[in-house]
Design a protein around this motif. Structure first.
Motif, PDB file in Angstrom:
ATOM      1  N   ALA A 134     -28.836  19.829 -30.752  1.00  0.00           N
ATOM      2  CA  ALA A 134     -28.514  19.472 -32.140  1.00  0.00           C
ATOM      3  C   ALA A 134     -27.971  18.040 -32.209  1.00  0.00           C
ATOM      4  O   ALA A 134     -28.327  17.277 -33.116  1.00  0.00           O
ATOM      5  N   PHE A 135     -27.118  17.675 -31.261  1.00  0.00           N
ATOM      6  CA  PHE A 135     -26.587  16.308 -31.221  1.00  0.00           C
ATOM      7  C   PHE A 135     -27.728  15.306 -31.079  1.00  0.00           C
ATOM      8  O   PHE A 135     -27.796  14.307 -31.808  1.00  0.00           O
ATOM      9  N   TYR A 136     -28.623  15.545 -30.138  1.00  0.00           N
ATOM     10  CA  TYR A 136     -29.724  14.607 -29.914  1.00  0.00           C
ATOM     11  C   TYR A 136     -30.659  14.521 -31.120  1.00  0.00           C
ATOM     12  O   TYR A 136     -31.158  13.442 -31.437  1.00  0.00           O
ATOM     13  N   ARG A 137     -30.871  15.646 -31.824  1.00  0.00           N
ATOM     14  CA  ARG A 137     -31.698  15.599 -33.039  1.00  0.00           C
ATOM     15  C   ARG A 137     -31.078  14.666 -34.076  1.00  0.00           C
ATOM     16  O   ARG A 137     -31.783  13.944 -34.787  1.00  0.00           O
ATOM     17  N   LYS A 138     -29.746  14.644 -34.164  1.00  0.00           N
ATOM     18  CA  LYS A 138     -29.071  13.728 -35.095  1.00  0.00           C
ATOM     19  C   LYS A 138     -29.351  12.264 -34.757  1.00  0.00           C
ATOM     20  O   LYS A 138     -29.196  11.387 -35.596  1.00  0.00           O
ATOM     21  N   HIS A 139     -29.725  12.018 -33.508  1.00  0.00           N
ATOM     22  CA  HIS A 139     -30.018  10.651 -33.061  1.00  0.00           C
ATOM     23  C   HIS A 139     -31.511  10.412 -32.911  1.00  0.00           C
ATOM     24  O   HIS A 139     -31.930   9.495 -32.192  1.00  0.00           O
ATOM     25  N   GLY A 140     -32.321  11.244 -33.580  1.00  0.00           N
ATOM     26  CA  GLY A 140     -33.757  11.002 -33.666  1.00  0.00           C
ATOM     27  C   GLY A 140     -34.605  11.622 -32.583  1.00  0.00           C
ATOM     28  O   GLY A 140     -35.815  11.388 -32.539  1.00  0.00           O
ATOM     29  N   PHE A 141     -34.028  12.398 -31.684  1.00  0.00           N
ATOM     30  CA  PHE A 141     -34.799  13.031 -30.612  1.00  0.00           C
ATOM     31  C   PHE A 141     -35.389  14.354 -31.099  1.00  0.00           C
ATOM     32  O   PHE A 141     -34.756  15.072 -31.867  1.00  0.00           O
ATOM     33  N   GLU A 142     -36.592  14.671 -30.624  1.00  0.00           N
ATOM     34  CA  GLU A 142     -37.247  15.935 -30.931  1.00  0.00           C
ATOM     35  C   GLU A 142     -37.824  16.535 -29.654  1.00  0.00           C
ATOM     36  O   GLU A 142     -38.242  15.790 -28.756  1.00  0.00           O
ATOM     37  N   LEU A 143     -37.858  17.843 -29.582  1.00  0.00           N
ATOM     38  CA  LEU A 143     -38.496  18.524 -28.460  1.00  0.00           C
ATOM     39  C   LEU A 143     -39.974  18.162 -28.440  1.00  0.00           C
ATOM     40  O   LEU A 143     -40.613  18.104 -29.494  1.00  0.00           O
ATOM     41  N   ASP A 144     -40.515  17.913 -27.241  1.00  0.00           N
ATOM     42  CA  ASP A 144     -41.946  17.591 -27.158  1.00  0.00           C
ATOM     43  C   ASP A 144     -42.754  18.705 -26.498  1.00  0.00           C
ATOM     44  O   ASP A 144     -43.939  18.544 -26.257  1.00  0.00           O
ATOM     45  N   GLY A 145     -42.111  19.838 -26.195  1.00  0.00           N
ATOM     46  CA  GLY A 145     -42.820  20.976 -25.629  1.00  0.00           C
ATOM     47  C   GLY A 145     -42.903  20.994 -24.113  1.00  0.00           C
ATOM     48  O   GLY A 145     -43.448  21.929 -23.529  1.00  0.00           O
ATOM     49  N   THR A 146     -42.356  19.977 -23.455  1.00  0.00           N
ATOM     50  CA  THR A 146     -42.403  19.902 -21.998  1.00  0.00           C
ATOM     51  C   THR A 146     -41.161  20.554 -21.407  1.00  0.00           C
ATOM     52  O   THR A 146     -40.049  20.331 -21.892  1.00  0.00           O
ATOM     53  N   PRO A 154     -31.491  27.084 -11.112  1.00  0.00           N
ATOM     54  CA  PRO A 154     -32.722  27.726 -11.577  1.00  0.00           C
ATOM     55  C   PRO A 154     -32.908  27.614 -13.094  1.00  0.00           C
ATOM     56  O   PRO A 154     -33.798  28.245 -13.653  1.00  0.00           O
ATOM     57  N   SER A 155     -32.106  26.808 -13.760  1.00  0.00           N
ATOM     58  CA  SER A 155     -32.141  26.689 -15.216  1.00  0.00           C
ATOM     59  C   SER A 155     -33.334  25.856 -15.685  1.00  0.00           C
ATOM     60  O   SER A 155     -33.756  24.915 -15.020  1.00  0.00           O
ATOM     61  N   ILE A 156     -33.824  26.186 -16.857  1.00  0.00           N
ATOM     62  CA  ILE A 156     -34.939  25.464 -17.463  1.00  0.00           C
ATOM     63  C   ILE A 156     -34.392  24.325 -18.321  1.00  0.00           C
ATOM     64  O   ILE A 156     -33.441  24.493 -19.075  1.00  0.00           O
ATOM     65  N   GLU A 157     -35.036  23.164 -18.178  1.00  0.00           N
ATOM     66  CA  GLU A 157     -34.737  22.017 -19.025  1.00  0.00           C
ATOM     67  C   GLU A 157     -35.916  21.770 -19.959  1.00  0.00           C
ATOM     68  O   GLU A 157     -37.064  22.071 -19.604  1.00  0.00           O
ATOM     69  N   VAL A 158     -35.618  21.228 -21.123  1.00  0.00           N
ATOM     70  CA  VAL A 158     -36.640  20.830 -22.080  1.00  0.00           C
ATOM     71  C   VAL A 158     -36.523  19.329 -22.315  1.00  0.00           C
ATOM     72  O   VAL A 158     -35.432  18.768 -22.242  1.00  0.00           O
ATOM     73  N   ARG A 159     -37.669  18.706 -22.573  1.00  0.00           N
ATOM     74  CA  ARG A 159     -37.636  17.254 -22.815  1.00  0.00           C
ATOM     75  C   ARG A 159     -37.558  16.984 -24.306  1.00  0.00           C
ATOM     76  O   ARG A 159     -38.228  17.631 -25.111  1.00  0.00           O
ATOM     77  N   MET A 160     -36.726  16.022 -24.658  1.00  0.00           N
ATOM     78  CA  MET A 160     -36.624  15.535 -26.027  1.00  0.00           C
ATOM     79  C   MET A 160     -37.000  14.064 -26.012  1.00  0.00           C
ATOM     80  O   MET A 160     -36.673  13.340 -25.059  1.00  0.00           O
ATOM     81  N   VAL A 161     -37.673  13.628 -27.081  1.00  0.00           N
ATOM     82  CA  VAL A 161     -38.201  12.272 -27.145  1.00  0.00           C
ATOM     83  C   VAL A 161     -37.940  11.695 -28.528  1.00  0.00           C
ATOM     84  O   VAL A 161     -37.962  12.419 -29.521  1.00  0.00           O
ATOM     85  N   ARG A 162     -37.721  10.394 -28.576  1.00  0.00           N
ATOM     86  CA  ARG A 162     -37.664   9.703 -29.867  1.00  0.00           C
ATOM     87  C   ARG A 162     -38.390   8.366 -29.742  1.00  0.00           C
ATOM     88  O   ARG A 162     -38.523   7.809 -28.663  1.00  0.00           O
ATOM     89  N   GLY A 163     -38.838   7.890 -30.910  1.00  0.00           N
ATOM     90  CA  GLY A 163     -39.427   6.557 -30.974  1.00  0.00           C
ATOM     91  C   GLY A 163     -40.880   6.462 -30.614  1.00  0.00           C
ATOM     92  O   GLY A 163     -41.382   5.371 -30.395  1.00  0.00           O
ATOM     93  N   LEU A 164     -41.576   7.601 -30.544  1.00  0.00           N
ATOM     94  CA  LEU A 164     -43.011   7.540 -30.273  1.00  0.00           C
ATOM     95  C   LEU A 164     -43.754   7.391 -31.588  1.00  0.00           C
ATOM     96  O   LEU A 164     -43.424   8.039 -32.580  1.00  0.00           O
ATOM     97  N   ASP A 165     -44.749   6.537 -31.602  1.00  0.00           N
ATOM     98  CA  ASP A 165     -45.583   6.392 -32.791  1.00  0.00           C
ATOM     99  C   ASP A 165     -46.544   7.564 -32.870  1.00  0.00           C
ATOM    100  O   ASP A 165     -47.053   8.029 -31.868  1.00  0.00           O
ATOM    101  N   GLY A 166     -46.810   7.985 -34.113  1.00  0.00           N
ATOM    102  CA  GLY A 166     -47.805   9.035 -34.301  1.00  0.00           C
ATOM    103  C   GLY A 166     -47.175  10.333 -34.422  1.00  0.00           C
ATOM    104  O   GLY A 166     -47.551  11.374 -34.505  1.00  0.00           O
TER     105      GLY A 166
END
Length: 166
Positions: A134-146, A154-166
């Motif tokens: 939620a914090f990262y979403r406030k700074h423009g990051f979104e989950l990219d499905g990776t 053994p924990s799962i991580e998800v990637r968040m990305v911001r600033g990609l065109d398209g």
């Protein structure tokens, strides 16, 4: 508006040990029920301080710390993306704040010191860490499905990305 009691500064040699203590404490505070206890209990402050000193020397502008007096209460670290197939040139490697400072604005100040708002960037966050996401979403990051398995747990991580065109 009152001035915060903390200050943000680039990591300096005199803060490395305090940063190591903060880093380990933040992991233990944030991940106690997510990361196995034996992993959290195995962290060594001196070893972690040596790692941070190498990072500081190799890339002096990569890490910012939040300080109260000379004690590190939080930090942010960026680098070139470490992903095998990077989606952005820059990666936010770490952003941690001691639990006592949650909600105070320290994390906002740290991310602003580490990254300009228009910097395309990716980061990895635990899948079961909705507060951080939620914090990262406030700074423009979104989950990219990776997803990936975190290196030390053994924990799962998800990637968040911001600033990609398209």
């Amino acid at each position: 508006m009152t001035q915060p009691v903390w200050r943000i500064a680039p990591l300096a040699a005199e803060h490395v040990h305090s940063l190591a203590e903060c880093h380990i404490t933040c992991w233990r505070e944030a991940y106690r029920n997510l990361v196995p206890d034996h992993v959290l209990n195995a962290f060594d402050v001196d070893r972690r301080a040596e790692q941070w000193e190498r990072i500081r020397v190799r890339n002096p502008s990569s890490t910012h710390v939040a300080l109260v007096d000379n004690a590190v209460i939080g930090f942010a670290c960026v680098s070139a993306s470490r992903d095998e197939s990077p989606v952005t040139p820059t990666e936010l490697n770490a952003l941690y704040v001691r639990a006592a400072w949650y909600g105070t604005g320290v994390a906002h100040d740290l991310i602003r010191a580490a990254l300009t708002p228009d910097t395309p960037c990716s980061l990895w966050v635990f899948e079961k860490n909705p507060r951080a996401q939620a914090f990262y979403r406030k700074h423009g990051f979104e989950l990219d499905g990776t997803t990936r398995v975190e290196a030390f747990t053994p924990s799962i991580e998800v990637r968040m990305v911001r600033g990609l065109d398209g």
